[in-house]
Design a protein around this motif. Structure first.
Motif, PDB file in Angstrom:
ATOM      1  N   ASP A 116       0.902  -1.229  -0.058  1.00 60.17           N
ATOM      2  CA  ASP A 116      -0.124  -0.029  -0.042  1.00 60.17           C
ATOM      3  C   ASP A 116       0.845   1.367   0.121  1.00 60.17           C
ATOM      4  OD1 ASP A 116      -2.090  -1.646  -0.116  1.00 60.17           O
ATOM      5  OD2 ASP A 116      -2.718  -1.143   1.955  1.00 60.17           O
ATOM      6  N   GLY A 117       1.766   1.181   0.955  1.00 63.91           N
ATOM      7  CA  GLY A 117       2.765   2.417   0.973  1.00 63.91           C
ATOM      8  C   GLY A 117       3.796   2.780  -0.266  1.00 63.91           C
ATOM      9  N   ALA A 118       4.145   1.578  -0.647  1.00 70.42           N
ATOM     10  CA  ALA A 118       4.958   1.920  -1.908  1.00 70.42           C
ATOM     11  C   ALA A 118       4.092   2.206  -3.292  1.00 70.42           C
ATOM     12  CB  ALA A 118       5.473   0.516  -2.148  1.00 70.42           C
ATOM     13  N   GLU A 119       2.959   1.597  -3.202  1.00 68.97           N
ATOM     14  CA  GLU A 119       1.952   2.182  -4.551  1.00 68.97           C
ATOM     15  C   GLU A 119       1.545   3.441  -4.212  1.00 68.97           C
ATOM     16  OE1 GLU A 119       0.451   0.457  -7.799  1.00 68.97           O
ATOM     17  OE2 GLU A 119       1.765  -0.127  -6.436  1.00 68.97           O
ATOM     18  N   THR A 120       1.541   4.017  -3.127  1.00 70.86           N
ATOM     19  CA  THR A 120       1.197   5.416  -2.892  1.00 70.86           C
ATOM     20  C   THR A 120       2.328   6.337  -3.494  1.00 70.86           C
ATOM     21  OG1 THR A 120      -0.463   5.282  -1.122  1.00 70.86           O
ATOM     22  CG2 THR A 120       0.588   7.401  -1.306  1.00 70.86           C
ATOM     23  N   TYR A 121       3.552   5.900  -3.177  1.00 70.96           N
ATOM     24  CA  TYR A 121       4.765   6.678  -3.326  1.00 70.96           C
ATOM     25  C   TYR A 121       5.161   6.715  -4.761  1.00 70.96           C
ATOM     26  CZ  TYR A 121       9.950   7.281  -3.041  1.00 70.96           C
ATOM     27  OH  TYR A 121      11.172   7.886  -3.047  1.00 70.96           O
ATOM     28  N   LEU A 122       4.685   5.429  -5.530  1.00 72.88           N
ATOM     29  CA  LEU A 122       5.168   5.455  -6.856  1.00 72.88           C
ATOM     30  C   LEU A 122       4.062   5.920  -7.570  1.00 72.88           C
ATOM     31  CD1 LEU A 122       6.618   1.807  -7.110  1.00 72.88           C
ATOM     32  CD2 LEU A 122       7.866   4.006  -7.361  1.00 72.88           C
ATOM     33  N   SER A 123       2.907   6.179  -7.281  1.00 72.26           N
ATOM     34  CA  SER A 123       1.601   6.730  -7.955  1.00 72.26           C
ATOM     35  C   SER A 123       1.518   8.220  -7.790  1.00 72.26           C
ATOM     36  CB  SER A 123       0.466   5.489  -7.786  1.00 72.26           C
ATOM     37  OG  SER A 123       0.921   4.549  -8.032  1.00 72.26           O
ATOM     38  N   SER A 124       1.837   8.640  -6.687  1.00 71.58           N
ATOM     39  CA  SER A 124       1.591  10.227  -6.582  1.00 71.58           C
ATOM     40  C   SER A 124       2.744  11.054  -6.082  1.00 71.58           C
ATOM     41  CB  SER A 124       0.803  10.128  -4.966  1.00 71.58           C
ATOM     42  OG  SER A 124       1.522   9.902  -4.057  1.00 71.58           O
ATOM     43  N   PRO A 125       2.770  12.178  -5.650  1.00 69.57           N
ATOM     44  CA  PRO A 125       4.008  12.773  -5.706  1.00 69.57           C
ATOM     45  C   PRO A 125       4.364  12.848  -4.099  1.00 69.57           C
ATOM     46  CG  PRO A 125       2.117  14.607  -5.839  1.00 69.57           C
ATOM     47  CD  PRO A 125       1.450  13.187  -6.177  1.00 69.57           C
ATOM     48  N   TYR A 126       3.664  12.114  -3.554  1.00 74.85           N
ATOM     49  CA  TYR A 126       3.953  12.009  -2.008  1.00 74.85           C
ATOM     50  C   TYR A 126       5.216  11.275  -1.454  1.00 74.85           C
ATOM     51  CZ  TYR A 126      -0.718  14.323  -1.957  1.00 74.85           C
ATOM     52  OH  TYR A 126      -1.666  15.223  -2.304  1.00 74.85           O
ATOM     53  N   THR A 127       5.621  11.535  -0.352  1.00 76.43           N
ATOM     54  CA  THR A 127       6.458  10.674   0.152  1.00 76.43           C
ATOM     55  C   THR A 127       6.052  10.326   1.763  1.00 76.43           C
ATOM     56  OG1 THR A 127       7.709  12.637   1.448  1.00 76.43           O
ATOM     57  CG2 THR A 127       8.834  11.860  -0.760  1.00 76.43           C
ATOM     58  N   LEU A 128       6.271   9.196   2.167  1.00 70.17           N
ATOM     59  CA  LEU A 128       5.797   8.578   3.517  1.00 70.17           C
ATOM     60  C   LEU A 128       6.717   7.684   3.982  1.00 70.17           C
ATOM     61  CD1 LEU A 128       2.893   6.312   2.563  1.00 70.17           C
ATOM     62  CD2 LEU A 128       4.158   6.974   0.855  1.00 70.17           C
ATOM     63  N   ARG A 129       6.526   7.424   5.475  1.00 70.25           N
ATOM     64  CA  ARG A 129       7.492   6.665   5.829  1.00 70.25           C
ATOM     65  C   ARG A 129       7.317   4.989   5.547  1.00 70.25           C
ATOM     66  NH1 ARG A 129      12.355   6.253   6.999  1.00 70.25           N
ATOM     67  NH2 ARG A 129      13.078   5.306   9.002  1.00 70.25           N
ATOM     68  N   SER A 130       5.987   4.250   5.992  1.00 67.24           N
ATOM     69  CA  SER A 130       5.800   3.300   5.791  1.00 67.24           C
ATOM     70  C   SER A 130       4.608   2.950   4.915  1.00 67.24           C
ATOM     71  CB  SER A 130       5.815   2.317   7.193  1.00 67.24           C
ATOM     72  OG  SER A 130       7.372   1.981   7.534  1.00 67.24           O
ATOM     73  N   VAL A 131       3.509   3.731   5.431  1.00 67.13           N
ATOM     74  CA  VAL A 131       1.915   3.120   4.721  1.00 67.13           C
ATOM     75  C   VAL A 131       1.169   4.301   4.929  1.00 67.13           C
ATOM     76  CG1 VAL A 131       0.915   2.308   6.914  1.00 67.13           C
ATOM     77  CG2 VAL A 131       0.447   1.633   5.039  1.00 67.13           C
ATOM     78  N   ASN A 132       0.085   4.462   3.961  1.00 63.55           N
ATOM     79  CA  ASN A 132      -0.556   5.610   3.791  1.00 63.55           C
ATOM     80  C   ASN A 132      -1.902   5.419   4.693  1.00 63.55           C
ATOM     81  OD1 ASN A 132      -1.077   3.281   2.039  1.00 63.55           O
ATOM     82  ND2 ASN A 132      -2.669   4.557   0.864  1.00 63.55           N
ATOM     83  N   ARG A 133      -1.457   5.217   5.935  1.00 61.78           N
ATOM     84  CA  ARG A 133      -2.643   5.386   7.121  1.00 61.78           C
ATOM     85  C   ARG A 133      -2.499   6.349   8.030  1.00 61.78           C
ATOM     86  NH1 ARG A 133      -2.033  -0.691   6.679  1.00 61.78           N
ATOM     87  NH2 ARG A 133      -0.619  -0.669   8.250  1.00 61.78           N
ATOM     88  N   VAL A 134      -3.300   7.065   8.483  1.00 59.50           N
ATOM     89  CA  VAL A 134      -3.360   8.370   9.112  1.00 59.50           C
ATOM     90  C   VAL A 134      -3.161   7.684  10.518  1.00 59.50           C
ATOM     91  CG1 VAL A 134      -4.514  10.439  10.068  1.00 59.50           C
ATOM     92  CG2 VAL A 134      -4.786   9.909   7.816  1.00 59.50           C
ATOM     93  N   HIS A 135      -1.930   8.481  11.166  1.00 60.11           N
ATOM     94  CA  HIS A 135      -1.414   8.142  12.457  1.00 60.11           C
ATOM     95  C   HIS A 135      -1.303   9.140  13.421  1.00 60.11           C
ATOM     96  CE1 HIS A 135       0.199   5.449  15.736  1.00 60.11           C
ATOM     97  NE2 HIS A 135       1.285   6.333  15.466  1.00 60.11           N
ATOM     98  N   LYS A 136      -1.944   9.380  14.323  1.00 61.24           N
ATOM     99  CA  LYS A 136      -1.851  10.574  15.507  1.00 61.24           C
ATOM    100  C   LYS A 136      -1.699  11.926  14.607  1.00 61.24           C
ATOM    101  CE  LYS A 136      -0.410   7.788  18.983  1.00 61.24           C
ATOM    102  NZ  LYS A 136       0.590   7.253  20.094  1.00 61.24           N
TER     103      LYS A 136
END
Length: 559
Positions: A116-136
């Motif tokens: 999930d996280g890698a697909e977001t990274y490769l399919s969007s302009p966003y960077t993220l640590r591990s996964v596209n799940r909102v946390h705190k």
């Protein structure tokens, strides 16, 4: 290196699955594909299991573990894992070394831990640590967005008399810190490209905290700390389905004897322990951990570092809850964090790891060198500052490099070199696993129908059947079981347990100050066993030695 597929771009989820499915269809006797878990968005975390099924089941052979993409943006590691799978299968028929590995060993590969996280990274302009799940989530500040719609989130500089930055005189594209005496001129603040999300006190700008803050490599049980001590640690150990699936898999496959865990970047090879000084664990463990890491240095050019002694920035408030520590400290498995890609090194910048803090001046020099390297070697990933009509601010410019494919991962034209060198290291690491053999079986007739049987059982691998001294000290290791069959046993045990057969890593060697190189003492790698059996002349006696980390060896003798 011959492969079936090309490694000149980064694979998305569908391409990974397509390639793995191709291998299953093409090499049905050499690979199985399993679903290790299903993510929140419905994607599969796949495990490829490589071994020659005709030469034994996967759990009967020494096992080795490889993964990639435990962090969403570190997609180079996923490509390294896919290349190793590809190389081993594509070259099985023509390469004796590869054939021997798959005939005698089992290779477990999770190429993408966080699909999930890698697909977001490769399919969007966003960077993220591990996964596209909102946390705190903490709202407020400049939220990263690709506001100029060029597909990349770059830097954004805002002209303001309160700014901490100024343009370099010799190159206005380079930003320098404003000195204490800089009271006149144009000054700037620099933020990620984005939009303002209002907050209390928004007259004093800040960068919005990342909403997708979960860090899978802080979610493993050993050394886990709750937040805020450990950012991204999750609500409790293994609170993420992806991390729990890894631990469950390792526990269900006890033949795993080594692990290479893929990350980026920095060009270093990290080995445990990561929560205590290396002097606190057995000295021979550090010796073997370092020796295997040095093979990685030979193949990749990356510096081996002990995590606690040489890498972490604080030995009191250290990062932990990592997979490599869990594997070593709770399973006794030699495990490595492979930090692929070193753009700073390629740019000629030096990086000091550990508690020696990098100064701001050092960081700026390193950044300038990286920027120069990107302009010269990957100009397609660099955009000079250009004005942008921002809805929230005046005098805004956007520019800089594409962080994703220059700093965090190599530009595509440098990818093949990275994955090939890693596969070479993986093959060498695989060959360090313990391996049982039965050296010889002898018979001696002591009376009519009565025979003395002798056998020498050995381990010809580098690692011990226990893997590490920590495993022995903590009683993690399993014995070698030697079973004799055929005839009536008069003396000796039908099943004999050998606590440990050391690997040649334990052989004592050296160089005399005035003299030759020498072997002072062999490792305790062999054990002689004997039995008295009653059997008819011409009957067959079979001996089988097995151990969970070292595989199985069989021999027989005709009386």
């Amino acid at each position: 290196m011959k492969t079936t597929f090309k490694y000149d771009h980064y694979y998305k989820y569908d391409e990974i699955y397509s390639n793995l499915k191709h291998f299953v269809m093409t090499y049905p006797d050499l690979i199985d594909l399993e679903v290790n878990c299903v993510t929140k968005e419905g994607r599969n975390q796949y495990v490829a299991i490589l071994t020659n099924k005709k030469t034994g089941s996967m759990l009967e052979k020494p096992g080795w573990y490889l993964d990639g993409n435990i962090h969403a943006g570190e997609v180079t590691s996923s490509m390294c894992a896919m290349h190793t799978i590809d190389y081993l299968l594509t070259n099985y028929e023509d390469d004796k070394e590869v054939k021997k590995i798959l005939d005698e060993m089992t290779v477990y590969v999770i190429p993408r831990v966080t699909p999930d996280g890698a697909e977001t990274y490769l399919s969007s302009p966003y960077t993220l640590r591990s996964v596209n799940r909102v946390h705190k989530d903490e709202k407020g500040g400049i939220k990263e967005e690709d506001i100029d719609k060029d597909g990349v989130i770059r830097m954004m500089r805002i002209k303001t008399p309160y700014g901490a930055w100024k343009k370099a005189k010799d190159d206005p594209a380079i930003m320098k810190l404003r000195s204490p005496s800089d009271s006149e001129g144009d000054f700037y603040d620099i933020y990620p490209e984005g939009m303002l999300e209002n907050f209390d006190g928004d007259e004093n700008l800040k960068t919005r905290k990342e909403a997708w803050g979960l860090d899978f490599n802080r979610n493993f049980p050993y050394g886990w700390f709750p937040e805020p001590r450990q950012d991204g640690a999750g609500d409790y150990p293994l609170s993420n389905v992806e991390t729990k699936a890894i631990v469950d898999f390792v526990l269900a496959h006890p033949n795993i004897g080594g692990a290479a865990i893929g990350h980026t970047s920095g060009g270093i090879i990290l080995y445990p322990p990561g929560t205590r000084a290396s002097e606190k664990v057995p000295a021979d463990d550090i010796k073997i951990l370092k020796a295997i890491a040095e093979m990685g240095e030979e193949e990749l050019g990356y510096k081996p570092l002990n995590i606690f002694d040489s890498f972490i920035s604080s030995q009191e408030a250290y990062d932990s809850g990592a997979l490599d520590d869990w594997m070593y400290e709770t399973q006794g498995i030699p495990a490595y964090t492979m930090e692929f890609w070193d753009v700073a090194g390629k740019a000629g910048a030096k990086k000091e790891w550990g508690e020696k803090k990098e100064t701001v001046k050092d960081g700026l020099e390193r950044f300038a060198l990286i920027m120069k390297w990107v302009k010269e070697n990957a100009p397609e990933y660099f955009v000079d500052w250009k004005p942008f009509d921002h809805p929230d601010f005046k005098d805004v410019e956007i520019g800089g490099f594409n962080y994703k494919f220059t700093h965090q991962n190599p530009p595509e034209k440098f990818l093949l070199d990275e994955v090939e060198h890693d596969t070479k290291f993986n093959i060498r690491f695989l060959k360090a696993m313990p391996k049982l053999v039965i050296d010889e079986v002898k018979k001696e007739k002591v009376a009519d129908g009565v025979y003395k049987i002798e056998a020498i059982v050995g381990n010809i691998g580098y690692l011990s059947t226990a893997l590490t001294d920590l495993a022995i000290n903590n009683n993690y290791c399993k014995p070698v079981n030697v079973v004799i069959e055929g005839g009536e046993l008069i003396e000796g045990k039908k099943c004999t347990e050998i606590k440990e057969l050391q690997g040649y890593s334990k052989t004592q060697t050296g160089v005399y100050f005035y003299g030759n190189i020498t072997t002072f003492a062999n490792a305790s790698s062999r054990k002689k066993l004997s039995w008295i059996v009653k059997a008819k002349e011409g009957s067959t006696i079979r001996i089988c030695a097995s151990q969970v980390k070292a595989g199985k060896a069989e021999a027989e003798i005709t009386l």
